[in-house]
Design an enzyme around this catalytic site. Sequence first.
Site, PDB file in Angstrom:
ATOM      1  N   ASP A 189       0.834  -1.197   0.000  1.00  0.00           N
ATOM      2  CA  ASP A 189       0.000   0.000   0.000  1.00  0.00           C
ATOM      3  C   ASP A 189       0.872   1.251   0.000  1.00  0.00           C
ATOM      4  O   ASP A 189       0.520   2.275   0.584  1.00  0.00           O
ATOM      5  CB  ASP A 189      -0.959   0.009   1.193  1.00  0.00           C
ATOM      6  CG  ASP A 189      -0.227  -0.020   2.531  1.00  0.00           C
ATOM      7  OD1 ASP A 189       0.998  -0.240   2.538  1.00  0.00           O
ATOM      8  OD2 ASP A 189      -0.886   0.180   3.573  1.00  0.00           O
ATOM      9  N   GLU A 190       2.007   1.170  -0.666  1.00  0.00           N
ATOM     10  CA  GLU A 190       2.955   2.274  -0.720  1.00  0.00           C
ATOM     11  C   GLU A 190       3.201   2.705  -2.164  1.00  0.00           C
ATOM     12  O   GLU A 190       3.332   1.873  -3.065  1.00  0.00           O
ATOM     13  CB  GLU A 190       4.278   1.880  -0.064  1.00  0.00           C
ATOM     14  CG  GLU A 190       4.141   1.556   1.424  1.00  0.00           C
ATOM     15  CD  GLU A 190       5.448   1.074   2.018  1.00  0.00           C
ATOM     16  OE1 GLU A 190       6.351   0.689   1.253  1.00  0.00           O
ATOM     17  OE2 GLU A 190       5.567   1.080   3.260  1.00  0.00           O
TER      18      GLU A 190
END
Length: 300
Positions: free
Chosen positions: A191-192
Amino acid sequence: ASGIYEITSVEHLDDALALLRYGDYPICLLDADIGDRPVDVLLGRARRSGYRGACIVLCDHADLATDLAAMQAGAHAYLIKAELKPQQLERCVRYALCLQRRLVALQELARRDPLTSLLNLRSFEEHLETAVARARRQPGELALLYIDLDGFKQINDTHGHDVGNDLLVEIAQRLTQRLRRGDVLARVGGDEFAVILESLSDGIHTAGGVAEALIETVHEPLVRGKRLLRVAASIGIALCPADAETPTKLMQCADSAMYSAKGAGGGTWSRYEPFSDGITGRWPRVQLVMESEDPGSDDG
């Protein structure tokens, strides 16, 4: 069917390299007998000049060592000039162009994150290395924005990976739409995400403004059935050359600043500061929400 080709002929290697660097040539016919350089050296110089098209090596005499060197250096074919016939050469050109198109397609797949179609970490690192090198020799600053989604794990664990994947795809599209055409965006972790902004005349002012716009677009809810799914974004910003002059150090600085933003409550951005917790951005803290309600409701 036979093709019609426009041919540009040059006698000197440096002239050829200049054409390959700045021109749009899908294929190069390279005479291996030019000068006294080995064919792999000639091909290597062509690739380093930025040429990414197909290449056919022509040679006066058959030589197994030269043949192997040409293939290992990325040539699509190795032909003996005395044995060439027009139809054979034309067919070889067509085959080489077809192979090169397939190779480019495969290379592009290898550079992309399969879920979001953004650049992947490896490709992003290559872009960052090139961008940092430019920033060291040109005016203006480079900003690296490291983005982490606050609350994504909770949504993924509660609603499942399909919903989580849909959210990531949506976030990737929103980030893309908010950035300039020349900005580089990649998914570098679960989720980066990471962004490269180049040639900034006012450094943190512009980078902070971009970060606030990205935070705002990330926080917009995603409607799934009767559910509103919402995450926030913590963004760390590091500048080159002010904060770091190498890609690895710049990533470390931006990552550190991102954790400072998280420590400030999330939903904000932070500039890297080596002796503090960072300078937190102006965007107010965003309370993380994961709502299960009628998407038409104005509550919550």
